[in-house]
Write a protein that holds these residues in place. Structure first.
Motif, PDB file in Angstrom:
ATOM      1  N   ASP A 252       4.438  12.598  -0.629  1.00 47.40           N
ATOM      2  CA  ASP A 252       3.273  11.719  -0.654  1.00 47.40           C
ATOM      3  C   ASP A 252       2.564  11.996  -1.990  1.00 47.40           C
ATOM      4  OD1 ASP A 252       0.850  10.442  -0.502  1.00 47.40           O
ATOM      5  OD2 ASP A 252       0.463  10.974   1.585  1.00 47.40           O
TER       6      ASP A 252
ATOM      7  N   ALA B 233       0.626   9.866  -3.502  1.00 44.87           N
ATOM      8  CA  ALA B 233      -0.432   8.846  -3.597  1.00 44.87           C
ATOM      9  C   ALA B 233      -1.407   9.173  -4.726  1.00 44.87           C
ATOM     10  CB  ALA B 233      -1.188   8.749  -2.273  1.00 44.87           C
ATOM     11  N   GLN B 234      -1.729  10.458  -4.854  1.00 51.32           N
ATOM     12  CA  GLN B 234      -2.718  10.880  -5.852  1.00 51.32           C
ATOM     13  C   GLN B 234      -2.058  11.399  -7.132  1.00 51.32           C
ATOM     14  OE1 GLN B 234      -5.204  13.790  -3.855  1.00 51.32           O
ATOM     15  NE2 GLN B 234      -5.559  12.448  -2.097  1.00 51.32           N
TER      16      GLN B 234
ATOM     17  N   VAL C  89       2.315  16.827   0.270  1.00 51.39           N
ATOM     18  CA  VAL C  89       1.271  15.946  -0.282  1.00 51.39           C
ATOM     19  C   VAL C  89       0.726  16.648  -1.527  1.00 51.39           C
ATOM     20  CG1 VAL C  89      -0.965  14.847   0.155  1.00 51.39           C
ATOM     21  CG2 VAL C  89       0.650  15.202   2.053  1.00 51.39           C
TER      22      VAL C  89
ATOM     23  N   GLY D  74      -2.364  -1.552  -2.851  1.00 55.49           N
ATOM     24  CA  GLY D  74      -0.963  -1.571  -3.270  1.00 55.49           C
ATOM     25  C   GLY D  74      -0.403  -0.178  -3.411  1.00 55.49           C
TER      26      GLY D  74
ATOM     27  N   TYR E  90     -10.850  16.207   3.858  1.00 57.31           N
ATOM     28  CA  TYR E  90     -10.538  15.377   5.004  1.00 57.31           C
ATOM     29  C   TYR E  90     -10.956  16.191   6.230  1.00 57.31           C
ATOM     30  CZ  TYR E  90      -7.143  13.458   1.616  1.00 57.31           C
ATOM     31  OH  TYR E  90      -6.537  12.935   0.502  1.00 57.31           O
TER      32      TYR E  90
ATOM     33  N   THR F  61      -0.329   9.770   5.722  1.00 58.74           N
ATOM     34  CA  THR F  61       0.781  10.698   5.503  1.00 58.74           C
ATOM     35  C   THR F  61       1.581  10.877   6.791  1.00 58.74           C
ATOM     36  OG1 THR F  61      -0.656  11.915   3.978  1.00 58.74           O
ATOM     37  CG2 THR F  61       1.373  13.013   4.663  1.00 58.74           C
TER      38      THR F  61
ATOM     39  N   PHE G 279      -4.637  12.718   4.142  1.00 57.52           N
ATOM     40  CA  PHE G 279      -5.072  11.413   4.639  1.00 57.52           C
ATOM     41  C   PHE G 279      -4.181  11.011   5.824  1.00 57.52           C
ATOM     42  CE2 PHE G 279      -5.306   6.667   4.095  1.00 57.52           C
ATOM     43  CZ  PHE G 279      -6.640   6.571   4.427  1.00 57.52           C
TER      44      PHE G 279
ATOM     45  N   SER H 165       0.862  -1.189   0.000  1.00 58.88           N
ATOM     46  CA  SER H 165       0.000   0.000   0.000  1.00 58.88           C
ATOM     47  C   SER H 165       0.893   1.232   0.000  1.00 58.88           C
ATOM     48  CB  SER H 165      -0.900   0.035   1.244  1.00 58.88           C
ATOM     49  OG  SER H 165      -0.117   0.158   2.418  1.00 58.88           O
ATOM     50  N   CYS H 166       0.290   2.380  -0.219  1.00 58.22           N
ATOM     51  CA  CYS H 166       1.038   3.633  -0.075  1.00 58.22           C
ATOM     52  C   CYS H 166       1.316   3.882   1.402  1.00 58.22           C
ATOM     53  CB  CYS H 166       0.227   4.773  -0.686  1.00 58.22           C
ATOM     54  SG  CYS H 166       1.029   6.374  -0.574  1.00 58.22           S
ATOM     55  N   THR H 167       0.373   3.459   2.244  1.00 60.22           N
ATOM     56  CA  THR H 167       0.575   3.557   3.695  1.00 60.22           C
ATOM     57  C   THR H 167       1.870   2.847   4.088  1.00 60.22           C
ATOM     58  OG1 THR H 167      -1.813   3.598   4.029  1.00 60.22           O
ATOM     59  CG2 THR H 167      -0.488   2.942   5.927  1.00 60.22           C
TER      60      THR H 167
ATOM     61  N   LYS I  17      -7.682   5.067  -6.471  1.00 61.12           N
ATOM     62  CA  LYS I  17      -6.707   5.906  -7.165  1.00 61.12           C
ATOM     63  C   LYS I  17      -6.801   5.673  -8.680  1.00 61.12           C
ATOM     64  CE  LYS I  17      -4.953   7.777  -3.401  1.00 61.12           C
ATOM     65  NZ  LYS I  17      -5.604   7.186  -2.218  1.00 61.12           N
TER      66      LYS I  17
ATOM     67  N   HIS J 228      -4.293   1.931  -4.649  1.00 60.04           N
ATOM     68  CA  HIS J 228      -5.569   1.534  -4.036  1.00 60.04           C
ATOM     69  C   HIS J 228      -6.672   1.669  -5.087  1.00 60.04           C
ATOM     70  CE1 HIS J 228      -9.155   2.174  -1.416  1.00 60.04           C
ATOM     71  NE2 HIS J 228      -8.571   1.225  -0.723  1.00 60.04           N
TER      72      HIS J 228
ATOM     73  N   SER K 143       0.154   5.479  -4.562  1.00 62.61           N
ATOM     74  CA  SER K 143      -0.874   4.528  -4.129  1.00 62.61           C
ATOM     75  C   SER K 143      -1.535   3.889  -5.344  1.00 62.61           C
ATOM     76  CB  SER K 143      -1.956   5.225  -3.304  1.00 62.61           C
ATOM     77  OG  SER K 143      -3.016   4.307  -3.051  1.00 62.61           O
TER      78      SER K 143
HETATM   79  C1  PLP Z   1      -4.821   7.185  -0.718  1.00 63.55           C
HETATM   80  C2  PLP Z   1      -3.810   7.970   0.002  1.00 63.55           C
HETATM   81  C3  PLP Z   1      -2.878   7.369   0.862  1.00 63.55           C
HETATM   82  C4  PLP Z   1      -2.935   5.919   1.251  1.00 63.55           C
HETATM   83  O1  PLP Z   1      -2.849   5.044   0.191  1.00 63.55           O
HETATM   84  P1  PLP Z   1      -3.087   3.474   0.436  1.00 63.55           P
HETATM   85  O2  PLP Z   1      -2.504   2.849  -0.802  1.00 63.55           O
HETATM   86  O3  PLP Z   1      -4.558   3.262   0.542  1.00 63.55           O
HETATM   87  O4  PLP Z   1      -2.360   3.085   1.657  1.00 63.55           O
HETATM   88  C5  PLP Z   1      -1.909   8.166   1.447  1.00 63.55           C
HETATM   89  N1  PLP Z   1      -1.866   9.489   1.212  1.00 63.55           N
HETATM   90  C6  PLP Z   1      -2.746  10.102   0.415  1.00 63.55           C
HETATM   91  C7  PLP Z   1      -2.633  11.578   0.185  1.00 63.55           C
HETATM   92  C8  PLP Z   1      -3.763   9.357  -0.207  1.00 63.55           C
HETATM   93  O5  PLP Z   1      -4.649   9.981  -0.990  1.00 63.55           O
END
Ligand code: PLP
Length: 376
Positions: free
Chosen positions: A152, A154-155, A126, A188, A320, A84, A81, A54-56, A181, A178, A176
């Motif tokens: 971060d 993720a997006q 982010v 993942g 958020y 982060t 999220f 995951s991104c987490t 996304k 997920h 991310s």
């Molecule tokens: C979705 C998201 C994450 C977490 O991603 P996962 O793959 O679900 O763990 C972290 N940071 C941001 C900004 C996100 O949008």
């Protein structure tokens, strides 16, 4: 019913997952994982990309790589999220939350310096909605104070800042995959590394703290416990799904951008009247249509608009709740400076349905509901 999100599926996913089964290797780091990571490295000009669960988890790896110790501090936006900052809090860090810019909803780069103390270890920009933070300024501050920059992103897969891929600019970055996304493997992500000191250690942390990756490459004749670590590598089945998505990355990206521009141009009249605000994309940034959001006048109007959309079967959502005012945020961090925009701006933001394959007729129907709501 118009859902907020539909996980992308482009057609080849089943075939590749079957191939992974036929290969008799469904644990991590098989052919599909290798294909995906090599693709990410080439496409985004990254020295090393490792798929993660995951991104987490990718963020947790960055916190270990950054040697975060109890009492250290990291600087991050509160409008993000939980993952982060959780990654750093898990290592004992305190989070110094800094206000956002109201235009991009990203960390305000002008406020970072005031939050730096001798305990600061890293800045965590982010890239909200896949639109870049002001990375030149952030990198210059990090250099001046010897801090790490962990993006971060993720997006931000397929977005850029001054021609450079998001996630590839800082010392480390994370993606991310997920299902919410742009490109997915169910659950993942990936960790992106540009510093050679981090690369070998990252492979070890990801493999339970062992040098098993080296063993599989024949570089050592047995593997052993070398460092702290965990199991951060995804199954080949997930990587096979992702490979189908990466192969059709332009098709997915173009389709999302089409929906994004459809929303943006159709809502421009309401924006001109001052009823709503539309997303701002700085000129030196390209974005990936991760999200389409608008900002209404206040929280009360947002709640009424969500209700009006829901009555027509349309699922629009917000996020958020600012982290600094949440239960865990009060324990693990604090806001530095004035909360001028974080709370106010997050309360008036509304996200509209956005996914690969969103139909034009659905967008038009949704726009009718919004125009009706505002009486035009
Ligand atoms: C979705 C998201 C994450 C977490 O991603 P996962 O793959 O679900 O763990 C972290 N940071 C941001 C900004 C996100 O949008």
């Amino acid at each position: 019913m118009l859902p907020f999100n539909k996980p992308p599926f482009t057609g080849k996913e089943f075939e590749y997952m079957r191939q992974a089964l036929d290969n008799r290797k469904i644990c991590g780091d098989g052919e599909f994982t290798k294909k995906c990571s090599r693709w990410l490295e080439r496409k985004f000009n990254i020295r090393k990309a490792l798929l993660t669960t995951s991104c987490t988890h990718a963020l947790e790896m960055t916190a270990i790589l950054a040697n975060i110790q109890p009492g250290d501090e990291v600087i991050a936006p509160s409008f993000t999220f939980v993952s982060t900052v959780n990654a750093f809090v898990l290592r004992g860090a305190k989070v110094k939350f800094v206000d956002i810019r109201p235009d991009t909803m990203n960390l305000n780069e002008q406020l970072i310096e005031a939050a730096i103390t001798p305990k600061t270890k890293a800045i965590i920009p982010v890239h909200y909605a896949g639109v870049a933070c002001e990375m030149d300024t952030i990198m210059a501050i990090a250099k001046k104070y010897h801090l790490l920059v962990i993006e971060d992103a993720a997006q931000g897969v397929m977005s850029s800042y001054k021609g450079r891929a998001l996630g590839s600019i800082g010392d480390m970055g994370t993606f991310s995959f997920h299902e919410t996304k742009n490109y997915t493997m169910g659950e993942g992500g990936a960790i992106l590394l540009n510093n050679s000191n981090h690369i070998e250690r990252a492979e070890i942390i990801r493999e339970k703290g062992t040098d098993r990756s080296k063993f599989f490459r024949g570089q050592v004749d047995k593997y052993s416990w070398c460092d702290i670590g965990s199991s951060y590598l995804p199954s080949e089945l997930n990587a096979a799904y992702l490979w189908a998505q990466l192969e059709t990355v332009h098709e997915i990206n173009n389709d999302r951008l089409k929906s994004w521009h459809r929303y943006n141009s159709a809502l421009s009249d309401l924006a001109k009247r001052g009823d709503i605000e539309l997303p701002f994309i700085p000129e030196h940034c390209t974005h990936n249509a991760h999200m389409f959001y608008l900002k209404v006048a206040n929280l009360e109007i947002r709640s009424r608009l969500i209700e009006a959309l829901k009555r027509q079967g349309i699922d629009a959502v917000f996020h958020y709740i600012p982290l600094h005012s949440a239960k865990a945020g009060l324990i693990h961090g604090n806001f530095v400076g004035e909360d001028k925009y974080t709370t106010v701006e997050s309360a008036r933001l509304l996200r509209l349905p956005m996914y690969y394959g969103l139909k034009e007729s659905d967008v038009m129907m949704l726009l009718d509901v919004i125009n009706d709501f505002y009486g035009i």
